[in-house]
Write a protein that holds these residues in place. Structure first.
Motif, PDB file in Angstrom:
ATOM      1  N   SER A 184       0.858  -1.189   0.000  1.00  0.00           N
ATOM      2  CA  SER A 184       0.000   0.000   0.000  1.00  0.00           C
ATOM      3  C   SER A 184       0.885   1.226   0.000  1.00  0.00           C
ATOM      4  O   SER A 184       2.088   1.143   0.279  1.00  0.00           O
ATOM      5  N   VAL A 185       0.305   2.379  -0.274  1.00  0.00           N
ATOM      6  CA  VAL A 185       1.092   3.615  -0.283  1.00  0.00           C
ATOM      7  C   VAL A 185       1.636   3.937   1.109  1.00  0.00           C
ATOM      8  O   VAL A 185       2.844   4.186   1.257  1.00  0.00           O
ATOM      9  N   PRO A 186       0.823   3.932   2.176  1.00  0.00           N
ATOM     10  CA  PRO A 186       1.390   4.217   3.501  1.00  0.00           C
ATOM     11  C   PRO A 186       2.469   3.221   3.900  1.00  0.00           C
ATOM     12  O   PRO A 186       3.493   3.606   4.485  1.00  0.00           O
ATOM     13  N   ALA A 187       2.253   1.937   3.595  1.00  0.00           N
ATOM     14  CA  ALA A 187       3.258   0.926   3.943  1.00  0.00           C
ATOM     15  C   ALA A 187       4.543   1.136   3.149  1.00  0.00           C
ATOM     16  O   ALA A 187       5.647   0.927   3.664  1.00  0.00           O
ATOM     17  N   THR A 188       4.418   1.550   1.899  1.00  0.00           N
ATOM     18  CA  THR A 188       5.604   1.803   1.076  1.00  0.00           C
ATOM     19  C   THR A 188       6.412   2.967   1.636  1.00  0.00           C
ATOM     20  O   THR A 188       7.647   2.904   1.720  1.00  0.00           O
ATOM     21  N   LEU A 189       5.740   4.030   2.041  1.00  0.00           N
ATOM     22  CA  LEU A 189       6.445   5.168   2.625  1.00  0.00           C
ATOM     23  C   LEU A 189       7.149   4.779   3.918  1.00  0.00           C
ATOM     24  O   LEU A 189       8.295   5.177   4.172  1.00  0.00           O
ATOM     25  N   GLU A 190       6.477   3.985   4.751  1.00  0.00           N
ATOM     26  CA  GLU A 190       7.103   3.556   6.002  1.00  0.00           C
ATOM     27  C   GLU A 190       8.307   2.662   5.732  1.00  0.00           C
ATOM     28  O   GLU A 190       9.353   2.782   6.375  1.00  0.00           O
ATOM     29  N   SER A 191       8.198   1.757   4.754  1.00  0.00           N
ATOM     30  CA  SER A 191       9.315   0.875   4.433  1.00  0.00           C
ATOM     31  C   SER A 191      10.497   1.668   3.890  1.00  0.00           C
ATOM     32  O   SER A 191      11.648   1.384   4.225  1.00  0.00           O
ATOM     33  N   LEU A 192      10.224   2.646   3.054  1.00  0.00           N
ATOM     34  CA  LEU A 192      11.306   3.476   2.530  1.00  0.00           C
ATOM     35  C   LEU A 192      11.991   4.250   3.654  1.00  0.00           C
ATOM     36  O   LEU A 192      13.223   4.390   3.665  1.00  0.00           O
ATOM     37  N   ALA A 193      11.207   4.751   4.600  1.00  0.00           N
ATOM     38  CA  ALA A 193      11.793   5.479   5.737  1.00  0.00           C
ATOM     39  C   ALA A 193      12.666   4.556   6.573  1.00  0.00           C
ATOM     40  O   ALA A 193      13.761   4.935   7.016  1.00  0.00           O
TER      41      ALA A 193
END
Length: 594
Positions: free
Chosen positions: A157-166
């Motif tokens: 998901s978009v929120p999960a992708t942002l968290e993983s990138l962080a």
């Protein structure tokens, strides 16, 4: 060289004008202030590509277009060798990752921070296009490189992708450093954003908080070192800033220590300093062996293969203080952790942090004057060019310059050039993956583009030919740099090995060249450079011509050109390299075929 100051980014939502999942991902990249993303275009991240171009205007990060995924990673590798900070890389699905895997392994072995963004066809099978999305989707794509990245994830998901990138951004910048890998689902990239999407809080530039050794261990180490009469420092990979450089010098002077350096690690201590031990190479030289045999304490500053080096010197049962975080990265698949050293005090800290802490516990030493560097005359009457001749020509033509050597060939004699600045020489690629040299040369030159340093890489012909297409990015981005190919028209490292095996087996040594030569026909190395938009000279076989061409090439680089000079040299290795290639027989005796 531009380095990004460490600052905290505000915790905020994705920008109001963001419409798509990939827009949010670009907003994250902007929050990190990573300046470049190296890539070879691929449909699996077409959403991200559109967002970088039409949403962000191809600015911060700007795209570095490469002709092969392996070159994209190598360029990011070279960049980080200079800056100490990660570059971003985008890889096209499983096929791009397979292309890039060798270069990722190099970065892993060299402990290089790197934010690698993968992509995949839709993980939801119902969303896949016929044929192409299926062959470019894998159930566990990161498994291809999981054994040589520090962390990976495949968010959906978009929120999960942002968290993983962080998380990947934080992990890759935390010592011990290594690449991280996050897969972006193509469907997530192309998903329309609904409502507010929260941006994770991230910091920029180097990560401030790093693991550190305990006060008790530092006290024990300082007590042991301060009572030593003949300490030796093994200076492995560390920071390249001036402050860290000066602290290493102060520590050596405070201890009255001798310092051994390693060409694989690059220059970590001035070779003109009286404490420096002659004979720096890819293997331990004779002077280094003597210094270790006479030592009463060894201080290991993240040395590559500590146990193997002590074994090569014939040293046992000597007190060792080891400042390294490398044991925290060992995973068992790769044996790049080398043999297990036996240490008296382990300081689990980045080596330069340990140096700073030890200096606080030791009295100051006496500063020592540097030795002068002398160059011999140019042998213009030589019938052919040797590597030492090439070195003298470079010395003459770079005498008024401030060069940074991004790469040197395996045959380089460590005593032929007295590197005396932290950016004088960057070292090897970590994994010994032939073909990495051109890409690393481009990345290092990009990082030096706005400085007064002149980027120089001396590459072997095999390394050059395997990675030559990486040079196109230098021409495309107008990156000034000088690449000199020390061209012996053979895979000479393997020639040496074939000679040793033939001698051991009492077979015909004259046939060692079969299957090893890069000749008949000899590739046009300069022509390969010109075909990609660079300036190319050669093949050069005459010393006077080489001197004239090198003077012209240096002037052209100073004017903004990317230049390749093909120099045909006699094959040969330095004594330390030749000795290091000697293998032991089953009875433990060295086979010396010289």
């Amino acid at each position: 060289m531009k380095t990004v100051e460490t600052v905290s980014a505000a915790q905020e939502a994705v920008k109001p004008n963001a419409e798509w999942g990939s827009d949010a991902i670009v907003d994250f990249l902007k929050a990190t202030a990573v300046p470049w993303i190296a890539l070879n275009p691929g449909a699996s991240y077409r959403g991200l590509h559109d967002s970088m171009v039409n949403y962000a205007g191809n600015d911060a990060p700007g795209m570095l277009v490469c002709l092969h995924e392996e070159h994209a990673v190598a360029i990011a590798h070279g960049w980080s060798k200079i800056t100490g900070t990660p570059m971003a890389v985008a890889l096209h699905s499983n096929v791009g990752l397979m292309h890039a895997s060798m270069a990722i392994y190099n970065a892993w072995c060299d402990r290089i921070p790197m934010l690698i963004i993968g992509a995949t066809g839709p993980l939801d099978a119902a969303a896949r296009r016929p044929w192409i999305d299926w062959i470019h989707t894998a159930s566990d794509q990161p498994a291809i490189v999981r054994n040589f990245v520090k962390w990976d994830d495949t968010p959906t998901s978009v929120p999960a992708t942002l968290e993983s990138l962080a998380r990947a951004w934080d992990i890759t910048r935390t010592s011990p450093k290594a690449p991280t890998y996050v897969v972006m689902d193509a469907a997530v990239q192309e998903e329309r954003l609904i409502g507010t999407v929260r941006m994770p809080q991230v910091s920029r530039g180097p990560n401030v908080d790093q693991p550190s050794a305990s006060r008790q261990s530092l006290d024990r180490a300082a007590a042991l070192l301060s009572t030593a009469h003949r300490p030796v420092i093994l200076a492995g990979p560390g920071n390249r800033d001036e402050a860290s450089w000066e602290r290493r010098i102060r520590l050596a002077e405070a201890l009255g220590a001798r310092v051994i350096t390693d060409l694989k690690a690059g220059i970590m201590f001035p070779m003109t300093h009286p404490a420096h031990v002659a004979g720096s190479g890819f293997f331990l030289g004779g002077d280094g062996k003597d210094a270790l045999q006479n030592a009463d304490v060894v201080l290991d500053l993240n040395w590559i293969d500590l146990a193997g080096t002590l074994k090569q010197a014939g040293v046992q049962d000597i007190p060792v203080v080891s400042a390294t975080l490398d044991p925290l990265l060992a995973n068992g698949w790769s044996k790049d952790h080398q043999a297990r050293p036996e240490t008296t005090v382990w300081l689990p800290a980045a080596p330069d942090d340990a140096v700073e802490s030890l200096l606080d516990r030791l009295p100051a030493g006496e500063p020592l004057e540097s030795r002068a560097q002398m160059f011999g005359p140019l042998p213009v009457d030589a019938e052919s060019i040797t590597l030492s001749t090439l070195v003298k020509v470079l010395q003459l033509n770079l005498a008024d310059e401030n060069p940074t050597f991004a790469r040197l060939p395996l045959g380089w004699d460590g005593d032929s050039w007295a590197f005396d600045q932290p950016l004088s020489f960057l070292g090897y690629d970590g994994g010994g993956g032939i073909g990495s040299g051109p890409g690393m040369a481009v990345g290092a030159a990009l990082a030096l583009k706005e400085t007064d340093r002149l980027p120089v890489s001396v590459l072997g012909d095999g390394d050059y030919l395997m990675g030559v297409q990486a040079l196109w990015t230098a021409a495309n981005q107008k990156i000034p740099m000088l690449v000199v190919v020390a061209n012996n028209r053979a895979y000479f490292n393997d020639v040496v090995h074939q000679e040793r095996v033939a001698n051991i087996r009492n077979r015909d040594v004259s046939r060692k060249w079969i299957g090893q030569q890069i000749d008949d026909p000899a590739p046009d190395l300069a022509g390969l450079a010109r075909a990609q938009g660079l300036v190319g000279y050669g093949p050069i076989t005459d010393v006077e011509e080489l001197n004239d061409v090198m003077a012209t090439a240096v002037a052209q680089v100073r004017s903004g050109a990317s230049v390749v000079v093909d120099v045909v040299i006699d094959p040969g290795y330095s004594p330390a390299m030749s000795a290091g290639l000697t293998r032991e027989s089953k009875d433990g005796n060295e086979n010396d075929d010289n």
